[in-house]
Design a protein around this motif. Structure first.
Motif, mmCIF file in Angstrom:
data_model
loop_
_atom_site.group_PDB
_atom_site.id
_atom_site.type_symbol
_atom_site.label_atom_id
_atom_site.label_comp_id
_atom_site.label_asym_id
_atom_site.label_seq_id
_atom_site.Cartn_x
_atom_site.Cartn_y
_atom_site.Cartn_z
ATOM 1 N N PHE A 262 0.568 4.096 10.678
ATOM 2 C CA PHE A 262 2.065 4.718 9.487
ATOM 3 C C PHE A 262 2.860 5.715 10.332
ATOM 4 O O PHE A 262 3.086 6.097 9.330
ATOM 5 C CB PHE A 262 1.734 4.535 8.297
ATOM 6 N N LYS A 263 2.870 5.800 11.654
ATOM 7 C CA LYS A 263 2.582 6.977 11.882
ATOM 8 C C LYS A 263 4.943 7.252 12.097
ATOM 9 O O LYS A 263 5.392 7.897 11.746
ATOM 10 C CB LYS A 263 3.110 7.372 13.448
ATOM 11 N N ASP A 264 5.447 6.195 11.329
ATOM 12 C CA ASP A 264 6.412 6.179 11.908
ATOM 13 C C ASP A 264 7.284 6.522 9.788
ATOM 14 O O ASP A 264 8.257 6.129 9.886
ATOM 15 C CB ASP A 264 7.222 4.269 11.730
ATOM 16 N N ILE A 265 6.934 5.815 9.364
ATOM 17 C CA ILE A 265 6.685 5.766 8.129
ATOM 18 C C ILE A 265 6.710 7.778 7.660
ATOM 19 O O ILE A 265 5.351 8.608 7.143
ATOM 20 C CB ILE A 265 6.024 5.388 7.007
ATOM 21 N N GLU A 266 7.946 8.763 7.895
ATOM 22 C CA GLU A 266 7.733 9.601 7.875
ATOM 23 C C GLU A 266 7.234 10.379 6.038
ATOM 24 O O GLU A 266 7.076 11.062 6.151
ATOM 25 C CB GLU A 266 9.165 10.045 7.758
ATOM 26 N N ASP A 267 7.313 9.423 5.139
ATOM 27 C CA ASP A 267 7.690 9.720 3.526
ATOM 28 C C ASP A 267 6.083 9.685 3.230
ATOM 29 O O ASP A 267 5.948 8.069 3.095
ATOM 30 C CB ASP A 267 8.852 9.361 3.262
ATOM 31 N N ASP A 268 5.123 9.938 2.380
ATOM 32 C CA ASP A 268 3.530 9.335 2.871
ATOM 33 C C ASP A 268 3.490 8.776 1.178
ATOM 34 O O ASP A 268 2.838 7.898 1.103
ATOM 35 C CB ASP A 268 2.492 10.556 2.622
ATOM 36 N N SER A 269 4.677 8.796 0.633
ATOM 37 C CA SER A 269 4.985 7.597 -1.481
ATOM 38 C C SER A 269 5.972 6.281 -0.678
ATOM 39 O O SER A 269 6.250 6.197 -1.572
ATOM 40 C CB SER A 269 5.039 9.490 -2.047
ATOM 41 N N ARG A 270 5.881 6.660 0.452
ATOM 42 C CA ARG A 270 6.529 5.189 0.567
ATOM 43 C C ARG A 270 6.087 4.699 0.799
ATOM 44 O O ARG A 270 5.063 3.892 1.563
ATOM 45 C CB ARG A 270 7.223 5.533 2.258
ATOM 46 N N SER B 158 11.164 -0.180 -4.583
ATOM 47 C CA SER B 158 12.214 0.533 -3.720
ATOM 48 C C SER B 158 11.935 1.210 -2.769
ATOM 49 O O SER B 158 10.788 2.200 -2.494
ATOM 50 C CB SER B 158 13.407 1.665 -5.131
ATOM 51 N N ASN B 159 12.355 1.469 -1.280
ATOM 52 C CA ASN B 159 12.393 2.505 -0.192
ATOM 53 C C ASN B 159 11.306 1.436 0.779
ATOM 54 O O ASN B 159 10.270 2.235 1.177
ATOM 55 C CB ASN B 159 12.685 3.557 -0.812
ATOM 56 N N ALA B 160 11.305 0.172 0.059
ATOM 57 C CA ALA B 160 9.295 0.149 0.847
ATOM 58 C C ALA B 160 10.141 -0.286 1.953
ATOM 59 O O ALA B 160 10.953 -1.127 3.124
ATOM 60 C CB ALA B 160 9.108 -1.336 0.174
ATOM 61 N N THR B 161 8.774 -0.586 3.328
ATOM 62 C CA THR B 161 8.659 -1.651 4.458
ATOM 63 C C THR B 161 7.672 -2.539 4.288
ATOM 64 O O THR B 161 7.545 -2.374 4.020
ATOM 65 C CB THR B 161 8.878 0.054 5.575
ATOM 66 N N LEU C 210 1.281 -1.250 -0.139
ATOM 67 C CA LEU C 210 0.223 -0.204 0.326
ATOM 68 C C LEU C 210 1.033 1.593 -0.186
ATOM 69 O O LEU C 210 2.252 1.280 0.224
ATOM 70 C CB LEU C 210 -1.134 -0.119 1.594
ATOM 71 N N LYS C 211 0.599 2.077 -0.604
ATOM 72 C CA LYS C 211 1.369 3.768 -0.436
ATOM 73 C C LYS C 211 0.357 4.739 -0.337
ATOM 74 O O LYS C 211 -1.167 5.019 -1.229
ATOM 75 C CB LYS C 211 2.106 3.671 -1.270
ATOM 76 N N GLY C 212 0.225 5.670 0.353
ATOM 77 C CA GLY C 212 -0.407 6.861 0.225
ATOM 78 C C GLY C 212 -0.913 6.943 2.307
ATOM 79 O O GLY C 212 -1.636 5.617 2.601
ATOM 80 N N ARG C 213 -1.595 8.021 2.375
ATOM 81 C CA ARG C 213 -2.132 8.477 4.413
ATOM 82 C C ARG C 213 -2.893 9.409 4.132
ATOM 83 O O ARG C 213 -3.135 9.794 4.850
ATOM 84 C CB ARG C 213 -1.306 8.454 4.934
#
Length: 461
Positions: free
Chosen positions: A225-233, A146-149, A123-126
């Protein structure tokens, strides 16, 4: 014949078909040359194929993973092409995906699975205002974007076309996960991801949160997803189950089992006896509302039902306002209730917490029958799904006057939250009929000793 005449010559067949040596030689040379050329070409093709496999085998594994990683395509969670029919078919939520489900089981999606070809859900976006700005994709575990968690454990992804704060709509979104949970050895999620029309949500209402905690033996962790600073990640999930059709696909038997299970777990959680009451006492509960769709004269309504209850031996009238009760107080109240009397509203969702075969009496303001649509029947459905007996409804014929014609949709805004008047004669007659019905059925059960066995455990399977 003259003996001196010469003897005729005899001819013997010659096996050599070539009577002309030079042409035969040329033909032999030509055939040999063609055969040799064909063998050389075949060898060359085999050689090229071997080189191709060698090149593939010796290629940098990283470059293959990168190609797979680059091929991951994110699509909008909310597909606006289906905005006019958001709940039909695949729905507008993850519209490219097919659901999986056995006959009689809840429709769902499971990742990774055979249908996803072993790929994980990402998933991507918040975005909390427009679901078309949130995205989903499938990716191979060895080639995540790339750069996925990567989030470990099991994730429940719940789609709701309505809000999670409303206990009826929230329950409808959670019960399919209960069905999956029971069928899959009571697996519980590490987290929940909640979507309202594709928009991310970060909490459940208190009632739903408590029932979910009781059912899954742990407080639901709502992923923000508070630990994910970049919404596009991108965020990918080791295991995920997605529900978008509420109870869709569940058989009558499966629904009954699911509501039995939640009822049992709720009573255990709230330290309420899970044994069915074997005596012939009748618990009659008036579950009142304040404000919209409340009775205009609570005192008069209570008096009518109290009078009829007093005529029946063993009848106990209980009056409560759901907004003044904790969740566990509501669970306990329902465990003592055989007849639930209440206006149409979210508080009626508690009806499934009664013992099976209990009764429901529902009341509506003016105008609902003509204008409210199919949603006015949700508590009839819930009663059927959970093994209760919906004893009909009473609809107020009087109320505010609408300046338009009675069937004008604009009138619903006036009628929706109207108060309910009472009719003493009709209320009393209806109460007597339901009380007699319940008393008769309790007597029959007591005589036959059927349906009174205690539930010893909340079995998962």
């Amino acid at each position: 014949m003259d003996k001196s005449s010469p003897r005729p010559k005899s001819f013997k067949q010659d096996n050599n078909l070539c009577y002309f040596p030079k042409p035969c030689l040329y033909m032999l040379v030509l055939c040999s040359t063609l055969l040799l050329l064909s063998q050389i070409q075949s060898l060359q093709q085999s050689r090229n194929l071997v080189f191709k496999y060698i090149a593939l085998a010796t290629q940098d594994p990283g470059s293959i993973s990168q190609k797979l990683r680059d091929s991951v395509t994110f699509l909008p969670l909310k597909d606006l092409r289906f905005a006019n029919q958001p709940l039909d078919g695949h729905t507008w939520f993850m519209s490219s995906m097919n659901d999986t489900g056995e006959e009689g089981e809840v429709q769902h999606q499971h990742f990774p699975s055979q249908s996803s070809k072993g790929r994980l859900l990402c998933l991507k976006g918040r975005d909390t205002h427009d679901g078309s700005w949130n995205y989903y994709a499938l990716a191979w575990p060895q080639a995540l974007p790339s750069n996925a968690t990567l989030m470990k454990g099991l994730t429940f992804v719940a789609y709701n076309h309505y809000i999670f704060d409303n206990i009826w709509h929230g329950l409808s979104a959670v019960t399919p996960f209960v069905a999956w949970h029971r069928k899959n050895n009571c697996q519980s999620p590490a987290r929940w991801v909640l979507y309202y029309r594709g928009e991310l949500r970060f909490k459940m209402g208190t009632w739903l949160n408590t029932l979910t905690e009781a059912t899954f033996d742990q407080a639901p962790y709502i992923e923000g997803f508070k630990d994910i600073e970049d919404d596009s990640r991108p965020i990918c999930f080791e295991k995920a189950v997605v529900m978008r059709h509420n109870e869709g696909g569940m058989s009558t038997e499966r629904r009954l089992q699911v509501y039995d299970y939640v009822r049992c777990k709720a009573r255990v959680y709230c330290n309420v006896s899970i044994e069915r009451r074997a005596n012939q006492d009748i618990g009659m509960t008036l579950l009142m509302r304040t404000g919209p769709r409340s009775f205009r004269n609570d005192t008069a309504v209570i008096g009518i039902f109290e009078k009829e209850c007093n005529k029946v031996e063993g009848c106990r009238l209980m009056v409560a306002y759901s907004n003044n009760l904790t969740v566990c107080e509501q669970v306990k109240l329902m465990s003592l209730t055989d007849i639930l009397i209440s206006p149409h509203g979210a508080q009626l969702t508690n009806l499934f917490l009664m013992d099976r075969n209990s009764s429901v009496m529902e009341f509506f303001p003016k105008g609902w029958l003509e204008l409210a649509g199919i949603g006015q029947y949700v508590f009839r459905w819930l009663a059927s799904w959970s093994g209760m007996r919906h004893q009909g409804d009473w609809r107020d014929p009087d109320g505010e006057n609408c300046p338009y014609s009675d069937d004008d949709p604009r009138c619903m805004s006036l009628y929706k939250n109207g108060q309910i008047r009472h009719n003493e004669t009709q209320f009393a007659e209806w109460a007597r009929n339901v009380l007699n019905d319940v008393k008769t059925k309790k007597s029959e059960k007591e005589a036959s000793k059927q349906g009174l066995a205690p539930i010893k455990t909340c079995d998962c399977n």
